[in-house]
Structure formats: C-alpha cells, structure tokens
Scaffold this active site. Structure first.
Site, PDB file in Angstrom:
ATOM      1  N   HIS A  96       0.860  -1.184   0.000  1.00 39.28           N
ATOM      2  CA  HIS A  96       0.000   0.000   0.000  1.00 39.28           C
ATOM      3  C   HIS A  96       0.892   1.227   0.000  1.00 39.28           C
ATOM      4  CE1 HIS A  96      -3.064   2.884   0.799  1.00 39.28           C
ATOM      5  NE2 HIS A  96      -2.712   3.107   2.043  1.00 39.28           N
ATOM      6  N   HIS A  98       1.021   5.714  -1.156  1.00 36.54           N
ATOM      7  CA  HIS A  98       0.290   6.906  -1.580  1.00 36.54           C
ATOM      8  C   HIS A  98       1.113   7.557  -2.691  1.00 36.54           C
ATOM      9  CE1 HIS A  98      -2.958   7.383   1.576  1.00 36.54           C
ATOM     10  NE2 HIS A  98      -2.256   6.342   2.005  1.00 36.54           N
ATOM     11  N   ASP A 121       0.788  -5.006 -21.095  1.00 39.59           N
ATOM     12  CA  ASP A 121       1.745  -6.032 -20.689  1.00 39.59           C
ATOM     13  C   ASP A 121       1.376  -6.630 -19.328  1.00 39.59           C
ATOM     14  OD1 ASP A 121       3.422  -5.943 -22.897  1.00 39.59           O
ATOM     15  OD2 ASP A 121       4.761  -4.451 -22.023  1.00 39.59           O
ATOM     16  N   HIS A 172      -8.721   7.476  -1.789  1.00 39.82           N
ATOM     17  CA  HIS A 172      -7.670   7.024  -0.884  1.00 39.82           C
ATOM     18  C   HIS A 172      -6.355   6.873  -1.656  1.00 39.82           C
ATOM     19  CE1 HIS A 172      -6.513   4.009   2.576  1.00 39.82           C
ATOM     20  NE2 HIS A 172      -5.585   4.922   2.341  1.00 39.82           N
ATOM     21  N   TYR A 230       8.055 -13.694 -24.056  1.00 37.16           N
ATOM     22  CA  TYR A 230       8.835 -12.575 -23.524  1.00 37.16           C
ATOM     23  C   TYR A 230       9.827 -13.078 -22.479  1.00 37.16           C
ATOM     24  CZ  TYR A 230       9.943  -8.142 -21.246  1.00 37.16           C
ATOM     25  OH  TYR A 230      10.597  -7.061 -20.715  1.00 37.16           O
TER      26      TYR A 230
END
Length: 233
Positions: A96, A98, A121, A172, A230
């Site tokens: 998490h 910001h 991708d 958020h 790839y």
C-alpha cells in the site's frame, strides 16, 4: 532465532524498495509478507521512518489482524492486509502506497484507461478504482472495511485477484498484491508508471482512444499466455 525470521527479512527487504523506487515519502506506505503455512504475515511497524527499520522491527500478525510477535504496533493498514490474506489464498505479499500519480487517479475516482502496451503487458482491462466507502463503513472498523471495499469492487466487476493485482481505492490510494512481496512491489511500481503515462496521454490528447483489443491481447499474451515468449525461458 524466530521461526518468522524469513518473512521478517522478506518484508523488510520489500519495504526498503518503496523509497528507492520513489513510491513513498516519510513514513507513508507499507509492505507485508505472508507465511501461509504458519497463517501469519510480517508487516512494517506504524510510523517508523524507513531509515530506522530493520528485519527485527517487522511485526508478525495473524490473518485476523492480531499481533503474534513484535514489540511495536503494526501498520495502521494491518487489518486491510489481514482481510485480503484471509480471503485470497494465493497471494503472498501486499503493498500500500500513496504514490503521487496512482493516488491522484484514486482521488479523482477514476479507473485508469488502458491506453498503451505498457499497461497491456500487465492487465487486459482498465485498472479499477473502487467506489468511495459509505459512511457506515467509515464509522465502523475502517481499515477492516477497506479490505472488503477492495474485494467487493473486483467481485462486482467479475475480475479475478489472480489476474488483476492492483487497484485504486476511491479517495484514498493504491493497493497491489502478488504471489510474493517482491511481485507486489513490482506491481506497485508498474501501477505508478502506468498512472503517470495515462495522465500525460490525456493531457496531450484529451480524446485519446483506448488501446485496440488486438494489441491488448498480443501484449498480454506474449508475457502471460500459454505460448508466451517474452524474456528468457
């Protein structure tokens, strides 16, 4: 020695990648690393600057959000991590942040459109933005409810957490996950880059079209399809 030393080290290493990648400032953000066999995860302690972290300071928490080992208080987002680990059995790491661009899209309450092949991708759909939480959930167990806010969004859109490993939480910020903490951090960095490119795309051409379906399919499948080619085998 602790039986949790391995995930403490893993969580520490992953957390230290966040400032290096420019995804956090000050004490923002957190990474957790799960041990499915033990039913616990290691997570960054709350409010501790990254330069003061160590593997020993990681806090061990169970999938109900209760501290199992550690002297420090775990991240304020711990209950969100716990909910996701409890319900999504195939993930081993959660991030998490910001980060600036992804958070700007979250604050705008907008999905990130799939404009180009960098996005394709990693995902075949727009990166979802979960609707803002309702007042009852906010006034309840907020961090716990955030976990359900994330899960409900994917469920309502019929998206799999195994395929879509990133989301914006409306008003958020972003959350990402993966089979390992390292993959979750990778996804967080990719999300931030895609968010920045999408913003610039709309600034250059407000009427920019979404990527053609044929290109979405080609770019996703060359990395993730049954005949992917790839990278090195």
């Amino acid at each position: 020695m602790s039986k949790y030393d391995s995930i403490k080290q893993s969580a520490y290493n992953a957390n230290m990648q966040l400032p290096k990648l420019g995804l956090v400032i000050f004490t923002f953000g957190n990474v957790s690393a799960a041990d499915r066999k033990e039913g616990v995860f290691a997570i960054k302690p709350s409010g501790v600057p990254y330069e003061e972290l160590s593997p020993e300071k990681m806090v061990i928490v169970d999938f109900d959000g209760k501290t199992v080992e550690g002297k420090l208080r775990p991240s304020s987002d711990t209950k969100t991590h716990a909910v996701l680990y409890k319900h999504w059995e195939k993930i081993g790491g959660i991030v998490h942040t910001h980060s600036t661009y992804a958070t700007a899209w979250a604050q705008s309450q907008r999905d990130i459109p799939i404009f180009g092949t960098t996005h394709a991708d990693h995902n075949t759909v727009d990166i979802p933005c979960a609707p803002p939480m309702d007042d009852k959930m906010i006034q309840g167990d907020y961090e716990y409810e955030t976990g359900f806010q994330i899960m409900n969004c994917l469920q309502e859109r019929k998206l799999s957490y195994e395929e879509i490993e990133m989301i914006l939480v409306g008003n958020h910020a972003p959350f990402t996950w993966g089979k390992t903490p390292e993959k979750a951090v990778y996804n967080s960095a990719v999300l931030e880059s895609v968010a920045q490119m999408a913003l610039l795309t709309e600034q250059i051409n407000p009427k920019a079209p979404r990527l053609k379906d044929a290109l979405i399919k080609k770019h996703y499948e060359r990395k993730h399809g049954p005949d992917s080619y790839y990278g090195q085998s």
